[in-house]
Design a protein around this motif. Structure first.
Motif, PDB file in Angstrom:
ATOM      1  N   SER A 108     -70.876  -9.043  -1.010  1.00 16.11           N
ATOM      2  CA  SER A 108     -69.931  -8.646  -1.838  1.00 16.11           C
ATOM      3  C   SER A 108     -68.468  -9.200  -1.668  1.00 16.11           C
ATOM      4  O   SER A 108     -67.831  -9.604  -2.471  1.00 16.11           O
ATOM      5  N   ASN A 112     -66.312 -12.291  -3.414  1.00 15.90           N
ATOM      6  CA  ASN A 112     -64.916 -11.868  -3.894  1.00 15.90           C
ATOM      7  C   ASN A 112     -64.252 -13.062  -3.535  1.00 15.90           C
ATOM      8  O   ASN A 112     -63.275 -13.421  -4.037  1.00 15.90           O
ATOM      9  N   TYR A 375     -65.557  -6.709  -7.646  1.00 18.84           N
ATOM     10  CA  TYR A 375     -65.920  -6.290  -6.407  1.00 18.84           C
ATOM     11  C   TYR A 375     -65.873  -4.760  -6.062  1.00 18.84           C
ATOM     12  O   TYR A 375     -66.908  -4.486  -5.670  1.00 18.84           O
ATOM     13  N   ARG A 378     -69.227  -3.657  -7.720  1.00 24.44           N
ATOM     14  CA  ARG A 378     -70.146  -3.810  -6.805  1.00 24.44           C
ATOM     15  C   ARG A 378     -70.491  -2.846  -5.698  1.00 24.44           C
ATOM     16  O   ARG A 378     -71.657  -2.374  -5.466  1.00 24.44           O
TER      17      ARG A 378
END
Length: 414
Positions: A108, A112, A375, A378
């Motif tokens: 993740s 990003n 993000y 996530r």
């Protein structure tokens, strides 16, 4: 005839049965799989190849085997488990990453970083790399690098390796290689086998690009000749500015770095660049190391004021005036030295917005906020398979240059 009719009957029944099963699948509660898409290159007007130096060395207490935060967040005396004002962890840096301290191998986090790079007009990543041996944290850096490389192709970004030959001494000292050249040979053989032939590995003059931070240990042309002799294809090899004589004819050129003030960059462009076959410029937002305060050794001894983005403006303009073909941004995320371009609490998106302008990105739609929101989702919705599938779809929209669809999907998630 009877046999034909019987076969026809069973054929029709099979079709109806398959159709019935398909209908049931469509009506199930399974998350819809995201579309498979190919990455699309961002359009920009600046033809300069823009790369960013990247540190894959960060580790958290959740990612490490011993459940301890990695050195680059702690140095000798900081404890990220201590949470202070504004809910910020105590880290070994003057600046704080917008997404908080992270593990470099976290998919993740990588997603990003790479999406922010793509939409700011960055072409690729120059990965600071410690080789293949299981010494100190080198194995962790190697594994994090592999995670990063795996996603670079999906995003549509290039990459090359910046080899730290200083690690070879430690490898020899613990008995894992018989000599520093032997250790370097092993490391470069790995790169040739696993990286150099990748379609998105950066090629300069038809050969894979390899940078070296130094040389620090292998300081004679004979040593580098020995190392490169085992490779099928000799790379386009760049040393740190002023160091190419250490590699002799093995060096294809040099790259600029950051030092004391902008006059050193001026000197590189004026006096060094004209004499190099390949010259890579540099641009940086500032420099302020944390070593002394973090107990990580003596302070470097000089700083370059960030001037809230003016320093980055100046060094980007210098690169433009010098008409460089290749530019290295220093750095994406060296928080210990305060050269990070990655969004921070202190500077927000200032630096990547400036890079986007320098690159001449044609799609001026603002997406950085949504990439950050992606993000956060996530992390917040980690156990929600349906939400994660939607975010996978948003990722595909971003990499295929359909940001409006990505933003709409992200903003629909509650």
């Amino acid at each position: 005839m009877k046999r034909y009719i019987t076969l026809l009957f069973f054929g029709i029944m099979n079709i109806l049965l398959v159709s019935s099963c398909s209908s049931d699948d469509k009506g199930s509660d399974e998350p819809v799989k995201p579309e498979v898409v190919e990455p699309v290159a961002i359009e920009k007007t600046n033809s300069t190849k823009i790369y960013v130096h990247y540190m894959p060395w960060f580790e958290t207490n959740e990612s490490s085997a011993d459940k301890k935060w990695g050195y680059h967040w702690t140095m000798a005396n900081k404890n990220p488990n201590n949470i202070g004002a504004n809910n910020q962890r105590e880290i070994a840096a003057y600046y704080y990453p917008m997404i908080g301290p992270y593990h470099s191998g976290d998919k993740s986090v990588i997603e990003n970083h790479l999406l922010l790079m793509k939409y700011s007009g960055i072409d690729g990543v120059l990965i600071d790399w410690y080789g293949t041996y299981d010494v100190n944290d080198y194995r962790m850096v190697k594994e994090n690098t592999e995670q990063l490389i795996a996603m670079l192709d999906k995003v549509g970004l290039e990459y090359a390796i910046v080899y730290e030959d200083r690690v070879t001494t430690n490898v020899v000292n613990v008995g894992k290689a018989i000599s520093v050249t032997s250790a370097a040979k092993t490391d470069l053989a790995y790169l040739e086998k696993n990286c150099f032939s990748d379609a998105n590995y950066i090629k300069v003059n038809g050969k894979p690009l390899l940078l070296n931070f130094g040389p620090i240990v292998l300081q004679t042309p004979a040593e580098w000749t020995n190392v490169f002799n085992t490779l099928t294809t000799k790379p386009t090899f760049l040393t740190l500015w002023g160091e190419s004589s250490d590699a002799g004819v093995n060096a294809s050129g040099e790259y600029a770095w950051v030092y004391k003030d902008n006059s050193f960059l001026t000197n590189f462009y004026t006096n060094t660049k004209p004499n190099l076959s390949v010259a890579m410029g540099s641009a940086y937002p500032g420099f302020k190391d944390f070593y002394a305060e973090g107990g990580g050794g003596a302070a470097i001894g000089w700083t370059i004021d960030h001037k809230n983005g003016a320093t980055l403006d100046e060094t980007l303009q210098m690169a433009k005036n010098a008409n460089v073909n290749y530019l290295q941004l220093i750095t994406w995320n060296d928080f210990g030295e305060g050269t990070m371009i990655e969004p921070t609490v202190e500077f927000g998106y200032t630096f990547i917005e400036k890079i986007k302008t320098f690159a001449g990105v044609k799609n001026t739609e603002s997406v950085f906020l949504e990439i950050s929101k992606m993000y956060n989702l996530r992390v917040q919705k980690k156990g929600n398979a349906d939400t994660q599938k939607k975010l996978d779809q948003a990722f595909n929209y971003f990499v295929s240059m359909q940001p409006a669809k990505a933003k709409q999907l992200i903003n629909e998630i509650k």
